[in-house]
Design a protein around this motif. Structure first.
Motif, PDB file in Angstrom:
ATOM      1  N   PHE A  41     -14.100   0.750   5.690  1.00 19.69           N
ATOM      2  CA  PHE A  41     -14.779   0.669   6.986  1.00 19.69           C
ATOM      3  C   PHE A  41     -15.157   2.068   7.463  1.00 19.69           C
ATOM      4  O   PHE A  41     -16.250   2.296   7.951  1.00 19.69           O
ATOM      5  CB  PHE A  41     -13.885  -0.016   8.020  1.00 19.69           C
ATOM      6  CG  PHE A  41     -13.480  -1.393   7.612  1.00 19.69           C
ATOM      7  CD1 PHE A  41     -14.419  -2.409   7.500  1.00 19.69           C
ATOM      8  CD2 PHE A  41     -12.166  -1.678   7.317  1.00 19.69           C
ATOM      9  CE1 PHE A  41     -14.052  -3.675   7.095  1.00 19.69           C
ATOM     10  CE2 PHE A  41     -11.793  -2.946   6.918  1.00 19.69           C
ATOM     11  CZ  PHE A  41     -12.736  -3.952   6.808  1.00 19.69           C
ATOM     12  N   GLN A  42     -14.241   3.007   7.305  1.00 17.52           N
ATOM     13  CA  GLN A  42     -14.497   4.381   7.691  1.00 17.52           C
ATOM     14  C   GLN A  42     -15.650   4.960   6.875  1.00 17.52           C
ATOM     15  O   GLN A  42     -16.563   5.568   7.425  1.00 17.52           O
ATOM     16  CB  GLN A  42     -13.219   5.187   7.461  1.00 17.52           C
ATOM     17  CG  GLN A  42     -13.268   6.605   7.939  1.00 17.52           C
ATOM     18  CD  GLN A  42     -11.949   7.291   7.634  1.00 17.52           C
ATOM     19  OE1 GLN A  42     -11.816   7.876   6.560  1.00 17.52           O
ATOM     20  NE2 GLN A  42     -10.996   7.196   8.537  1.00 17.52           N
ATOM     21  N   ALA A  43     -15.625   4.732   5.587  1.00 14.70           N
ATOM     22  CA  ALA A  43     -16.685   5.243   4.717  1.00 14.70           C
ATOM     23  C   ALA A  43     -18.042   4.671   5.111  1.00 14.70           C
ATOM     24  O   ALA A  43     -19.021   5.404   5.224  1.00 14.70           O
ATOM     25  CB  ALA A  43     -16.373   4.920   3.265  1.00 14.70           C
ATOM     26  N   ALA A  44     -18.089   3.364   5.341  1.00 16.36           N
ATOM     27  CA  ALA A  44     -19.369   2.722   5.662  1.00 16.36           C
ATOM     28  C   ALA A  44     -19.911   3.175   7.011  1.00 16.36           C
ATOM     29  O   ALA A  44     -21.124   3.246   7.198  1.00 16.36           O
ATOM     30  CB  ALA A  44     -19.207   1.212   5.640  1.00 16.36           C
ATOM     31  N   SER A  45     -19.037   3.493   7.950  1.00 11.73           N
ATOM     32  CA  SER A  45     -19.522   3.889   9.267  1.00 11.73           C
ATOM     33  C   SER A  45     -19.913   5.368   9.332  1.00 11.73           C
ATOM     34  O   SER A  45     -20.673   5.766  10.194  1.00 11.73           O
ATOM     35  CB  SER A  45     -18.475   3.574  10.335  1.00 11.73           C
ATOM     36  OG  SER A  45     -17.330   4.367  10.161  1.00 11.73           O
ATOM     37  N   LEU A  46     -19.405   6.183   8.407  1.00 13.71           N
ATOM     38  CA  LEU A  46     -19.663   7.619   8.457  1.00 13.71           C
ATOM     39  C   LEU A  46     -20.585   8.143   7.367  1.00 13.71           C
ATOM     40  O   LEU A  46     -21.357   9.063   7.598  1.00 13.71           O
ATOM     41  CB  LEU A  46     -18.339   8.395   8.343  1.00 13.71           C
ATOM     42  CG  LEU A  46     -17.425   8.375   9.540  1.00 13.71           C
ATOM     43  CD1 LEU A  46     -16.119   9.064   9.198  1.00 13.71           C
ATOM     44  CD2 LEU A  46     -18.082   9.065  10.715  1.00 13.71           C
ATOM     45  N   ALA A  47     -20.435   7.624   6.182  1.00 14.18           N
ATOM     46  CA  ALA A  47     -21.026   8.279   5.017  1.00 14.18           C
ATOM     47  C   ALA A  47     -22.377   7.709   4.615  1.00 14.18           C
ATOM     48  O   ALA A  47     -22.635   6.528   4.754  1.00 14.18           O
ATOM     49  CB  ALA A  47     -20.060   8.176   3.841  1.00 14.18           C
ATOM     50  N   ASP A  48     -23.191   8.606   4.090  1.00 15.84           N
ATOM     51  CA  ASP A  48     -24.452   8.223   3.484  1.00 15.84           C
ATOM     52  C   ASP A  48     -24.833   9.351   2.536  1.00 15.84           C
ATOM     53  O   ASP A  48     -25.112  10.464   2.992  1.00 15.84           O
ATOM     54  CB  ASP A  48     -25.531   8.030   4.541  1.00 15.84           C
ATOM     55  CG  ASP A  48     -26.826   7.543   3.937  1.00 15.84           C
ATOM     56  OD1 ASP A  48     -26.771   6.865   2.890  1.00 15.84           O
ATOM     57  OD2 ASP A  48     -27.891   7.842   4.498  1.00 15.84           O
ATOM     58  N   PRO A  49     -24.797   9.173   1.265  1.00 18.29           N
ATOM     59  CA  PRO A  49     -24.469   7.957   0.525  1.00 18.29           C
ATOM     60  C   PRO A  49     -22.954   7.804   0.319  1.00 18.29           C
ATOM     61  O   PRO A  49     -22.192   8.718   0.600  1.00 18.29           O
ATOM     62  CB  PRO A  49     -25.154   8.177  -0.824  1.00 18.29           C
ATOM     63  CG  PRO A  49     -25.057   9.657  -1.020  1.00 18.29           C
ATOM     64  CD  PRO A  49     -25.219  10.253   0.368  1.00 18.29           C
TER      65      PRO A  49
END
Length: 190
Positions: A41-49
């Motif tokens: 969840f943290q990765a999806a809300s913060l990171a790209d890619p």
């Protein structure tokens, strides 16, 4: 800036503080931040890619919906997969290499569909299978909405925001998860 699990073993209040500091550094200084996390969840809300590792190797599949399964062969050249005693799926045997009975598979979150609990599984394709459960969590993630359904085991769906707005399931709602054949992939070591 390289951060190795910057919020690991930190209480929720301080996790938020750390993440806000990282966002601020990225926004103000335009510095690339590379961080590792087990928190999808943290990765999806913060990171790209987002890059995913599975057993130490780079993979295109996220770590969600990866299950061990026990397969039983049927006389009609299909395999029945028992996923953690909670979900049973039928797949063509040509999806399986060799004679394994214990396999690992992924149910791709972006290829699963949400429907009413009494929905006809054939909607959208005759080969669709379905499981029912209750919505356990809903998370807003940029242009997608992540929905976790407790169907005896937790299934994650990632749906476009407009599809979510159309159906608007709520936490606690009883729903069906449609599982089309293209959502199922058997995983093999490289």
């Amino acid at each position: 800036l390289l951060c190795d699990e910057p919020t690991s073993s930190v209480d929720v209040e301080n996790q938020i503080t750390i993440l806000n500091i990282l966002r601020q550094i990225n926004d103000e200084k335009k510095i690339t931040i590379l961080f590792t996390t087990h928190d999808s969840f943290q990765a999806a809300s913060l990171a790209d890619p987002i890059l995913y590792l599975d057993q130490g190797r780079l993979t295109e599949t996220p770590s969600e919906n990866i299950f061990p399964a026990v397969m039983t062969r049927t006389q009609d050249h299909r395999g029945v997969l028992d996923i953690q005693g909670a979900i049973r799926l039928s797949i063509p045997l040509d999806m399986i290499r060799g004679e394994e009975e214990e396999i690992r598979l992924i149910l791709h979150p972006e290829k699963l569909y949400l429907g009413a609990p009494d929905m006809d599984p054939g909607k959208g394709g005759a080969e669709n299978q379905q499981v029912t459960g209750r919505v356990a969590q809903i998370t807003d993630e940029k242009d997608k909405v992540r929905i976790i359904v407790d169907a005896g085991t937790r299934l994650t769906l990632r749906m476009p925001r407009d599809a979510y707005v159309k159906d608007r399931p709520l936490v606690g709602d009883r729903v069906s998860v449609l599982i089309p054949p293209e959502a199922v992939e058997v995983l093999y070591p490289s």
